[in-house]
Design a protein around this motif. Sequence first.
Motif, mmCIF file in Angstrom:
data_model
loop_
_atom_site.group_PDB
_atom_site.id
_atom_site.type_symbol
_atom_site.label_atom_id
_atom_site.label_comp_id
_atom_site.label_asym_id
_atom_site.label_seq_id
_atom_site.Cartn_x
_atom_site.Cartn_y
_atom_site.Cartn_z
ATOM 1 N N LYS A 393 0.676 -1.262 0.039
ATOM 2 C CA LYS A 393 -0.168 -0.016 0.097
ATOM 3 C C LYS A 393 0.758 1.152 0.111
ATOM 4 C CE LYS A 393 -4.039 -0.111 2.067
ATOM 5 N NZ LYS A 393 -4.828 -0.151 2.947
ATOM 6 N N THR A 394 0.181 2.414 -0.282
ATOM 7 C CA THR A 394 1.222 3.543 -0.511
ATOM 8 C C THR A 394 1.595 3.938 1.159
ATOM 9 O OG1 THR A 394 -1.211 4.972 -0.254
ATOM 10 C CG2 THR A 394 -0.276 4.342 -2.496
ATOM 11 N N ASP A 395 1.090 3.364 2.311
ATOM 12 C CA ASP A 395 1.547 3.857 3.486
ATOM 13 C C ASP A 395 2.928 2.655 3.701
ATOM 14 O OD1 ASP A 395 0.546 1.319 4.184
ATOM 15 O OD2 ASP A 395 -0.965 2.114 5.539
ATOM 16 N N GLY A 396 3.324 1.854 2.778
ATOM 17 C CA GLY A 396 4.402 1.125 3.192
ATOM 18 C C GLY A 396 4.047 -0.410 3.521
ATOM 19 N N SER A 397 2.722 -0.583 4.159
ATOM 20 C CA SER A 397 2.222 -1.799 4.530
ATOM 21 C C SER A 397 2.017 -2.760 3.420
ATOM 22 C CB SER A 397 1.180 -1.796 5.543
ATOM 23 O OG SER A 397 -0.271 -1.054 4.886
ATOM 24 N N VAL A 398 1.725 -3.994 3.695
ATOM 25 C CA VAL A 398 1.496 -5.069 2.807
ATOM 26 C C VAL A 398 0.046 -5.574 3.173
ATOM 27 C CG1 VAL A 398 1.758 -7.363 1.959
ATOM 28 C CG2 VAL A 398 3.712 -5.702 2.139
ATOM 29 N N SER A 399 -0.672 -5.465 2.091
ATOM 30 C CA SER A 399 -2.323 -6.114 2.388
ATOM 31 C C SER A 399 -2.244 -7.639 1.568
ATOM 32 C CB SER A 399 -3.229 -5.340 1.929
ATOM 33 O OG SER A 399 -3.483 -4.099 2.830
ATOM 34 N N CYS A 400 -2.864 -8.676 1.906
ATOM 35 C CA CYS A 400 -2.989 -9.826 1.226
ATOM 36 C C CYS A 400 -4.400 -10.223 1.202
ATOM 37 C CB CYS A 400 -2.327 -10.773 1.841
ATOM 38 S SG CYS A 400 -0.613 -10.563 1.745
ATOM 39 N N TRP A 401 -4.917 -10.986 0.412
ATOM 40 C CA TRP A 401 -6.372 -11.520 0.439
ATOM 41 C C TRP A 401 -6.368 -12.816 -0.441
ATOM 42 C CZ3 TRP A 401 -3.989 -7.604 -2.682
ATOM 43 C CH2 TRP A 401 -3.594 -7.701 -3.665
ATOM 44 N N GLY A 402 -7.741 -13.456 -0.367
ATOM 45 C CA GLY A 402 -7.689 -14.776 -0.996
ATOM 46 C C GLY A 402 -7.666 -15.961 -0.034
ATOM 47 N N ASP A 403 -7.058 -17.070 -0.763
ATOM 48 C CA ASP A 403 -6.825 -18.351 0.178
ATOM 49 C C ASP A 403 -6.061 -18.071 1.220
ATOM 50 O OD1 ASP A 403 -7.020 -20.937 0.889
ATOM 51 O OD2 ASP A 403 -6.011 -21.749 -0.914
ATOM 52 N N ALA A 404 -6.497 -18.416 2.473
ATOM 53 C CA ALA A 404 -5.585 -18.388 3.755
ATOM 54 C C ALA A 404 -5.542 -19.626 4.537
ATOM 55 C CB ALA A 404 -6.418 -17.152 4.659
ATOM 56 N N PHE A 405 -5.739 -20.957 3.658
ATOM 57 C CA PHE A 405 -5.595 -22.264 4.196
ATOM 58 C C PHE A 405 -4.407 -22.433 4.725
ATOM 59 C CE2 PHE A 405 -5.953 -26.987 3.328
ATOM 60 C CZ PHE A 405 -7.084 -27.010 4.382
ATOM 61 N N TYR A 406 -3.002 -21.918 4.215
ATOM 62 C CA TYR A 406 -2.015 -22.408 4.615
ATOM 63 C C TYR A 406 -1.350 -21.153 5.259
ATOM 64 C CZ TYR A 406 -2.344 -26.557 1.926
ATOM 65 O OH TYR A 406 -2.712 -27.667 1.559
ATOM 66 N N GLY A 407 -2.167 -20.058 5.697
ATOM 67 C CA GLY A 407 -1.721 -18.873 6.263
ATOM 68 C C GLY A 407 -1.015 -17.992 5.308
ATOM 69 N N GLN A 408 -0.979 -18.058 4.172
ATOM 70 C CA GLN A 408 -0.338 -17.032 3.115
ATOM 71 C C GLN A 408 -0.836 -15.585 3.210
ATOM 72 O OE1 GLN A 408 -2.567 -19.830 2.452
ATOM 73 N NE2 GLN A 408 -2.855 -20.245 0.205
#
Length: 412
Positions: A393-408
């Motif tokens: 993101k523009t603030d330098g953090s990372v966002s993730c989405w989608g399949d989280a079955f293995y903690g990804q």
Amino acid sequence: MTPRCRPRGWITADLLLTLSLALSACDAAAVNNPYAGRAVPTPVTVSGSRQYARVSAGFFHSCAVTAGGEGWCWGSNEYLQVGVASTPSRCEQVSCSRTPLRVAGSLMLVDIAAGVTSTCALTTVGRAYCWGGGYPGVGSQLGDSAIVSSATPVRVKTDSTFAQITVGGSHSCALTAGGTALCWGGNQFGQLGNGSVTSSATPIVVSGTLRFASISASSTTTCAVALSGIGYCWGSNRWGQMGVGDVPYNSLGLAEQRPREISGDLRWAQIAAGFEHTCGVTTSGTALCWGLNENAGQLGNGTSVSHRGVPGPVAGGRSYDGITAGAVATCAHTPGNELYCWGSNYFGGLGNGQTQALGVNQPVKNIGGSFRGGEAARHHSAGLGSSHGCAIKTDGSVSCWGDAFYGQTGDR
């Protein structure tokens, strides 16, 4: 051209299951999604308060580099791809971590690329290191000549120093500062680009005198943008993913062992190779895709055509400045710092707050907020895996989405 099911060659049973689900198991009538409980359809912030410079999504894991040069990975560690010396916790009978773990060693990194069973990174002095490769028969992808897997980073055996790196299914490639492309690992379809189908445990130079500005490796295909802006691909062309001309589906696998120019007399800002499809953004900001489409709609052209062998425009007419392709989905970045995604959304992999059994064949807005763009949009500021994605993101953090079955998604 009609959708069909087909074998996946070297893909493991676990990978095949996820891909089959993402493609609605070739059943367009499947409107219910029994796996929605493992999905995170709305982007979430990765745990920790770090500022990131690079991020990459592998098939079942994710990795990122902080602004200070630290490497962090999370998700499945079934193939040792997280890069830690000790075994993490377990997720559904597989070694994994649901929050970021620091990559072993004291390497200072500037780039990172997560693949199917391995991860590679570049240090501040341009040295390449890889780890993982724990699946039998593909250990040679680490490039250290040992042809074995490693839970921690090992030095790629070459005197070359690199400016960019990419990891595919069983092969990896990197570019020197001068644009010379070197590849190593599996080569059953000619994806190393050296005119043969012989695998190599150490880096070899791609055939010809071309110099490249960027490079992207998929499962069995590699594509790159030359310094002239012309696009080239080599390796598997079973579904037309090389973009060199319309081809019939070929279950044995059409292939090219040396770089071939992509059709259309186009000039590219970036090309991103997915599992069996490819997309790119031209210097004028137009997004085009080619290769496999089927039920997932990963070409984003608003149709259900099974595949196409030449670049075709993505629906919507928006202007983009960066693009990334996963197994069965694609996301592109606009100059306004928005992400638009298309393709499989079975596990919420488009980040639009929804899960859908059928693919989305035209761009929908990722609702994760404002994402880093400009030159960063073309160098690992976003990545897609098998059914999940991550972006800075523009603030330098990372966002993730989608399949989280293995903690990804890294948020737990």
